[in-house]
Design an enzyme around this catalytic site. Structure first.
Site, PDB file in Angstrom:
ATOM      1  N   LYS A  73       0.798  -1.225   0.000  1.00 39.82           N
ATOM      2  CA  LYS A  73       0.000   0.000   0.000  1.00 39.82           C
ATOM      3  C   LYS A  73       0.834   1.280   0.000  1.00 39.82           C
ATOM      4  O   LYS A  73       0.377   2.320  -0.477  1.00 39.82           O
ATOM      5  CB  LYS A  73      -0.960   0.008   1.193  1.00 39.82           C
ATOM      6  N   ASP A 109     -10.419   3.150   1.822  1.00 37.80           N
ATOM      7  CA  ASP A 109     -10.709   2.590   3.146  1.00 37.80           C
ATOM      8  C   ASP A 109     -11.499   3.572   4.014  1.00 37.80           C
ATOM      9  O   ASP A 109     -12.511   3.210   4.616  1.00 37.80           O
ATOM     10  CB  ASP A 109      -9.413   2.203   3.864  1.00 37.80           C
TER      11      ASP A 109
END
Length: 289
Positions: A73, A109
């Site tokens: 990420k 997210d």
């Protein structure tokens, strides 16, 4: 599930290590079928250090885009030509698309978590939000909370320096040492666990003694969704607090990721309908995205 593939089908993927357990292919292919789109979503194991080779192959195969999980990420950022404001603020990326031959990154997210809160009529606005953990999900949720009008965002982490690095990004954020978690809980309107404590298959267990200091009736939300009632949630419920697991976040971050891949904006009704479809699909399932 059965999927269709033709010579015009564009590929999507989730990459990570490990990745075989991911529910992302089920979620994304369910959406693709419901929306009647010519895409196919697969899971690809990419070890740490393997990003350059994957990116070359994905560009050659004209991937539409891909999701990232551990350990990529942050590592993907140097390879991107552009990042959305959400990704820049979070300092991590969970969704990448190929546009005009270049890679662009996004973070869904925090957006997914905020939408899951809305299902419960909970909000970040004017709240003191306390986040347990300082990893990628914590960064995304913290920045979304700040952008959504949170009064204060307290980030509690075992390694204080990691929390301080996160909180340097926005004046609304404040780092808190783990030993001061009780003081943080006493002023908290919404408590969020982003750590893997209690997640199925990790073997990680923990206790949450600071919950006793949490404001009465303050919600306690977990980003973990397997088991459906996590140890964190059980401890909060025993003290009379309403709780939420991470299933809604999982579902909505996937929806926003697919919209990003397709360069589309899904309106509220479509997000709600897709969310209901994916929740039905996952009933009785387990795993991690």
């Amino acid at each position: 599930m059965q999927v269709e593939y033709s010579n015009s089908t564009r590929l999507l993927a989730v990459i990570g290590d490990p990745v075989a357990h991911s529910l992302s292919p089920l979620l994304q292919n369910t959406m693709i079928r419901a929306l009647n789109r010519d895409d196919l979503y697969v899971a690809v194991r990419v070890e740490k250090g393997g990003l350059p080779a994957f990116l070359d192959a994905a560009k050659t195969l004209a991937f539409r885009g891909f999701n990232l999980t551990m350990p990529h990420k942050v590592d993907v950022i140097p390879f991107l030509s552009a990042m959305t404001p959400e990704a820049r603020k979070a300092g991590s990326v969970n969704s990448v698309r190929l546009r005009d031959g270049r890679w662009e990154g996004h973070s869904t997210d925090g957006l997914g978590f905020r939408r899951a809160l809305e299902d419960r009529n909970w909000t970040f606005e004017d709240q003191v939000v306390t986040i347990l953990g300082a990893g990628g999900a914590a960064r995304s949720i913290a920045m979304t909370a700040a952008d959504s009008g949170a009064k204060k965002v307290l980030v509690v982490n075992r390694t204080l320096e990691k929390a301080q690095a996160l909180c340097a990004e926005d004046p609304v954020l404040e780092a808190v040492a783990l030993e001061d978690a009780e003081d943080a809980a006493a002023q908290t309107d919404l408590l969020i666990n982003t750590t893997p404590v209690g997640m199925e298959g990790t073997g990680q267990t923990g206790s949450f003694p600071f919950l006793a200091a949490l404001k009465p009736d303050a919600p306690a939300a977990d980003c973990v969704y397997a088991p459906p009632v996590t140890p964190f949630m059980a401890a909060a419920e025993a003290l009379g607090h309403p709780t939420m697991n991470g299933l809604g976040m999982l579902i909505y971050q996937a929806i926003y990721a697919y919209a990003f891949f397709r360069e589309e904006t899904f309106d509220g009704d479509r997000v709600t309908a897709l969310g209901a479809l994916l929740r039905r699909t996952l009933e009785g399932g387990s795993g991690n995205a």
